[in-house]
Design a protein around this motif. Structure first.
Motif, PDB file in Angstrom:
ATOM      1  N   PRO A 148       0.841  -1.197   0.000  1.00  0.00           N
ATOM      2  CA  PRO A 148       0.000   0.000   0.000  1.00  0.00           C
ATOM      3  C   PRO A 148       0.876   1.246   0.000  1.00  0.00           C
ATOM      4  CG  PRO A 148      -0.638  -1.490   1.802  1.00  0.00           C
ATOM      5  CD  PRO A 148       0.575  -2.073   1.156  1.00  0.00           C
ATOM      6  N   GLY A 149       0.601   2.166  -0.914  1.00  0.00           N
ATOM      7  CA  GLY A 149       1.342   3.422  -0.944  1.00  0.00           C
ATOM      8  C   GLY A 149       2.622   3.374  -1.758  1.00  0.00           C
ATOM      9  N   ALA A 150       2.907   2.250  -2.419  1.00  0.00           N
ATOM     10  CA  ALA A 150       4.155   2.133  -3.181  1.00  0.00           C
ATOM     11  C   ALA A 150       4.167   3.037  -4.410  1.00  0.00           C
ATOM     12  CB  ALA A 150       4.365   0.683  -3.605  1.00  0.00           C
ATOM     13  N   GLY A 151       2.956   3.466  -4.838  1.00  0.00           N
ATOM     14  CA  GLY A 151       2.876   4.325  -6.028  1.00  0.00           C
ATOM     15  C   GLY A 151       2.306   3.591  -7.231  1.00  0.00           C
ATOM     16  N   LYS A 152       1.593   2.497  -6.998  1.00  0.00           N
ATOM     17  CA  LYS A 152       1.026   1.722  -8.115  1.00  0.00           C
ATOM     18  C   LYS A 152       0.047   2.593  -8.916  1.00  0.00           C
ATOM     19  CE  LYS A 152      -0.657  -1.444  -5.295  1.00  0.00           C
ATOM     20  NZ  LYS A 152      -0.230  -0.882  -3.978  1.00  0.00           N
ATOM     21  N   GLY A 153      -0.872   3.230  -8.194  1.00  0.00           N
ATOM     22  CA  GLY A 153      -1.864   4.076  -8.861  1.00  0.00           C
ATOM     23  C   GLY A 153      -1.218   5.267  -9.547  1.00  0.00           C
ATOM     24  N   VAL A 173       8.911  -0.217  -1.525  1.00  0.00           N
ATOM     25  CA  VAL A 173       9.255   0.964  -0.712  1.00  0.00           C
ATOM     26  C   VAL A 173       9.278   0.505   0.746  1.00  0.00           C
ATOM     27  CG1 VAL A 173       8.448   3.274   0.001  1.00  0.00           C
ATOM     28  CG2 VAL A 173       8.117   2.539  -2.361  1.00  0.00           C
ATOM     29  N   PRO A 174      10.253   0.949   1.558  1.00  0.00           N
ATOM     30  CA  PRO A 174      10.279   0.527   2.961  1.00  0.00           C
ATOM     31  C   PRO A 174       9.041   1.000   3.745  1.00  0.00           C
ATOM     32  CG  PRO A 174      12.304   1.715   2.366  1.00  0.00           C
ATOM     33  CD  PRO A 174      11.368   1.840   1.208  1.00  0.00           C
ATOM     34  N   ASP A 175       8.634   0.196   4.723  1.00  0.00           N
ATOM     35  CA  ASP A 175       7.406   0.476   5.487  1.00  0.00           C
ATOM     36  C   ASP A 175       7.368   1.877   6.111  1.00  0.00           C
ATOM     37  OD1 ASP A 175       6.633  -2.066   4.880  1.00  0.00           O
ATOM     38  OD2 ASP A 175       6.252  -2.694   6.950  1.00  0.00           O
ATOM     39  N   ASP A 176       8.498   2.339   6.658  1.00  0.00           N
ATOM     40  CA  ASP A 176       8.462   3.644   7.345  1.00  0.00           C
ATOM     41  C   ASP A 176       8.106   4.778   6.380  1.00  0.00           C
ATOM     42  OD1 ASP A 176      10.941   3.134   6.169  1.00  0.00           O
ATOM     43  OD2 ASP A 176      12.003   4.520   7.486  1.00  0.00           O
ATOM     44  N   LYS A 177       8.519   4.669   5.136  1.00  0.00           N
ATOM     45  CA  LYS A 177       8.174   5.695   4.126  1.00  0.00           C
ATOM     46  C   LYS A 177       6.707   5.576   3.714  1.00  0.00           C
ATOM     47  CE  LYS A 177      12.551   7.106   3.238  1.00  0.00           C
ATOM     48  NZ  LYS A 177      13.448   6.608   2.210  1.00  0.00           N
ATOM     49  N   LEU A 178       6.199   4.345   3.715  1.00  0.00           N
ATOM     50  CA  LEU A 178       4.811   4.127   3.270  1.00  0.00           C
ATOM     51  C   LEU A 178       3.809   4.789   4.209  1.00  0.00           C
ATOM     52  CD1 LEU A 178       5.088   0.376   2.223  1.00  0.00           C
ATOM     53  CD2 LEU A 178       4.900   2.356   0.702  1.00  0.00           C
ATOM     54  N   LEU A 179       4.085   4.737   5.483  1.00  0.00           N
ATOM     55  CA  LEU A 179       3.182   5.331   6.472  1.00  0.00           C
ATOM     56  C   LEU A 179       2.996   6.831   6.186  1.00  0.00           C
ATOM     57  CD1 LEU A 179       1.599   4.469   9.027  1.00  0.00           C
ATOM     58  CD2 LEU A 179       3.493   5.380  10.366  1.00  0.00           C
ATOM     59  N   ALA A 180       4.114   7.526   5.935  1.00  0.00           N
ATOM     60  CA  ALA A 180       4.039   8.971   5.657  1.00  0.00           C
ATOM     61  C   ALA A 180       3.303   9.229   4.335  1.00  0.00           C
ATOM     62  CB  ALA A 180       5.443   9.559   5.606  1.00  0.00           C
ATOM     63  N   GLU A 183      11.742  -6.135 -10.681  1.00  0.00           N
ATOM     64  CA  GLU A 183      11.796  -5.463  -9.381  1.00  0.00           C
ATOM     65  C   GLU A 183      12.198  -3.999  -9.563  1.00  0.00           C
ATOM     66  OE1 GLU A 183      12.998  -8.420  -5.991  1.00  0.00           O
ATOM     67  OE2 GLU A 183      13.997  -9.057  -7.838  1.00  0.00           O
ATOM     68  N   ILE A 184      11.375  -3.111  -9.009  1.00  0.00           N
ATOM     69  CA  ILE A 184      11.587  -1.668  -9.173  1.00  0.00           C
ATOM     70  C   ILE A 184      11.748  -1.016  -7.802  1.00  0.00           C
ATOM     71  CG2 ILE A 184      10.508   0.484 -10.009  1.00  0.00           C
ATOM     72  CD1 ILE A 184      11.179  -1.429 -12.308  1.00  0.00           C
ATOM     73  N   ASP A 185      12.740  -0.122  -7.684  1.00  0.00           N
ATOM     74  CA  ASP A 185      12.916   0.643  -6.450  1.00  0.00           C
ATOM     75  C   ASP A 185      11.917   1.804  -6.483  1.00  0.00           C
ATOM     76  OD1 ASP A 185      13.706   2.127  -4.289  1.00  0.00           O
ATOM     77  OD2 ASP A 185      15.652   2.725  -5.131  1.00  0.00           O
ATOM     78  N   GLY A 186      10.883   1.710  -5.644  1.00  0.00           N
ATOM     79  CA  GLY A 186       9.848   2.746  -5.611  1.00  0.00           C
ATOM     80  C   GLY A 186      10.187   3.889  -4.692  1.00  0.00           C
ATOM     81  N   ASP A 187      11.351   3.797  -4.035  1.00  0.00           N
ATOM     82  CA  ASP A 187      11.750   4.831  -3.072  1.00  0.00           C
ATOM     83  C   ASP A 187      12.620   5.884  -3.754  1.00  0.00           C
ATOM     84  OD1 ASP A 187      12.194   6.210  -0.765  1.00  0.00           O
ATOM     85  OD2 ASP A 187      13.634   4.784   0.076  1.00  0.00           O
ATOM     86  N   GLN A 188      12.087   6.455  -4.811  1.00  0.00           N
ATOM     87  CA  GLN A 188      12.753   7.539  -5.541  1.00  0.00           C
ATOM     88  C   GLN A 188      11.650   8.402  -6.159  1.00  0.00           C
ATOM     89  OE1 GLN A 188      15.217   5.873  -8.709  1.00  0.00           O
ATOM     90  NE2 GLN A 188      13.892   4.093  -8.931  1.00  0.00           N
ATOM     91  N   ALA A 189      12.043   9.535  -6.733  1.00  0.00           N
ATOM     92  CA  ALA A 189      11.037  10.466  -7.271  1.00  0.00           C
ATOM     93  C   ALA A 189      10.160   9.767  -8.314  1.00  0.00           C
ATOM     94  CB  ALA A 189      11.737  11.663  -7.905  1.00  0.00           C
ATOM     95  N   PRO A 190       8.864  10.180  -8.405  1.00  0.00           N
ATOM     96  CA  PRO A 190       7.943   9.506  -9.323  1.00  0.00           C
ATOM     97  C   PRO A 190       8.460   9.380 -10.763  1.00  0.00           C
ATOM     98  CG  PRO A 190       6.729  10.996  -7.904  1.00  0.00           C
ATOM     99  CD  PRO A 190       8.184  11.196  -7.585  1.00  0.00           C
ATOM    100  N   ASP A 191       9.114  10.436 -11.298  1.00  0.00           N
ATOM    101  CA  ASP A 191       9.585  10.322 -12.687  1.00  0.00           C
ATOM    102  C   ASP A 191      10.718   9.301 -12.821  1.00  0.00           C
ATOM    103  OD1 ASP A 191      11.087  12.137 -11.195  1.00  0.00           O
ATOM    104  OD2 ASP A 191      11.769  13.241 -12.956  1.00  0.00           O
ATOM    105  N   LYS A 192      11.511   9.145 -11.761  1.00  0.00           N
ATOM    106  CA  LYS A 192      12.583   8.133 -11.782  1.00  0.00           C
ATOM    107  C   LYS A 192      11.974   6.727 -11.724  1.00  0.00           C
ATOM    108  CE  LYS A 192      16.059  10.927 -11.774  1.00  0.00           C
ATOM    109  NZ  LYS A 192      16.571  11.194 -13.111  1.00  0.00           N
ATOM    110  N   VAL A 193      10.914   6.587 -10.933  1.00  0.00           N
ATOM    111  CA  VAL A 193      10.235   5.281 -10.857  1.00  0.00           C
ATOM    112  C   VAL A 193       9.682   4.938 -12.243  1.00  0.00           C
ATOM    113  CG1 VAL A 193       8.352   3.963  -9.770  1.00  0.00           C
ATOM    114  CG2 VAL A 193       9.627   5.642  -8.416  1.00  0.00           C
ATOM    115  N   PHE A 194       9.077   5.941 -12.895  1.00  0.00           N
ATOM    116  CA  PHE A 194       8.503   5.703 -14.226  1.00  0.00           C
ATOM    117  C   PHE A 194       9.585   5.254 -15.215  1.00  0.00           C
ATOM    118  CE2 PHE A 194       6.885   7.028 -18.432  1.00  0.00           C
ATOM    119  CZ  PHE A 194       5.744   6.242 -18.470  1.00  0.00           C
TER     120      PHE A 194
END
Ligand code: AP5
Ligand code: MG
Length: 207
Positions: free
Chosen positions: A9-14, A110-117, A187-198
């Motif tokens: 949840p919150g990884a940025g799928k949507g 994305v690590p859990d602590d970042k997901l909460l925020a 496997e994608i690192d979701g803990d980076q800016a949205p355009d980098k994830v894309f």
């Protein structure tokens, strides 16, 4: 292109889905959005699902499998699909293999602590379906895209978020091995800016 987006949840799928769907001309099928639409309409499925969703639990497999089976039989899925939030259990993954085997599975982590925020600060627009974060909004009640009123999702409360994360780790994370074994996992690192994830997703899907 038959695609699955996996991730907590919150990884940025949507957030990532619209660009990817545009690129491949495929429909964005979010089971969470479908369930929320059913709740808003007050259907029997919606009423049943709400109890599970508000508690941060998974809605029963049979309900989801039937819903996705019907959705994938619609005409806009002839060139493929992007499934966001399905499958979430090994049972659902096995059912999807029978209905329409995915070609690639993008796992955004994305690590859990970042997901909460991310989740406590998420605001969504019921009118245009946009998703935002309070840190990026001039007014946390007004949609910057359409001017509509932004709301917080019912399941974005801290206690519910913790349950959703626990459920992800116990029920959904095993799918990483499932799709590794199938040879379809990216496997994608979701803990980076949205355009980098894309960009990372584009590279993983062949540019
Ligand atoms: P669902 O709606 O699928 O929720 P989820 O999987 O918990 O995922 P989210 O929608 O919360 O997160 P997301 O990855 O889409 O993140 P987003 O892009 O919004 O499911 C809800 C419920 O429905 C489930 O709990 C379950 O009860 C039920 N359900 C659904 N499918 C089911 C199934 N198959 N089986 C059983 N039950 C099912 O981004 C989050 C926030 O982060 C936003 O504020 C965004 O702006 C921000 N953000 C995005 N990307 C970044 C970035 N790169 N850097 C910083 N911030 C970012
Ligand atoms: Mg989502």
């Amino acid at each position: 292109m038959k695609l699955v987006f996996l991730g907590p949840p919150g990884a940025g799928k949507g957030t990532q889905a619209s660009g990817v769907c545009q690129k491949f001309a495929i429909p964005h099928i979010s089971t969470g959005d479908m369930l929320r639409a059913a709740i808003a309409k007050g259907t029997e499925t919606g009423l049943k699902a709400k109890v599970f969703m508000d508690a941060g639990k998974l809605v029963p497999d049979e309900v989801l499998v039937q819903m996705v089976k019907e959705r994938l039989s619609e005409s806009d899925c002839v060139n493929g699909y992007l499934l966001d939030g399905f499958p979430r259990t090994v049972k659902q993954a096995e059912a999807l293999d029978e209905i329409s085997k995915p070609e690639k599975v993008v796992d955004v982590e994305v690590p859990d602590d970042k997901l909460l925020a991310r989740l406590t600060g998420r605001r969504v627009c019921p009118a245009c379906k946009g998703t935002f974060h309070i840190t990026k909004l001039a007014d946390e009640k007004v949609c910057p895209d359409c001017g509509g009123e932004l709301i917080q999702r019912d399941d974005d409360k801290p206690a519910t978020i913790q349950n959703r994360l626990n459920v992800y780790h116990s029920k959904t994370q095993p799918l990483i091995d499932y799709y590794k074994n199938a040879g379809t996992l990216c496997e994608i690192d979701g803990d980076q800016a949205p355009d980098k994830v894309f960009e990372a997703i584009e590279v993983a899907l062949g540019g």
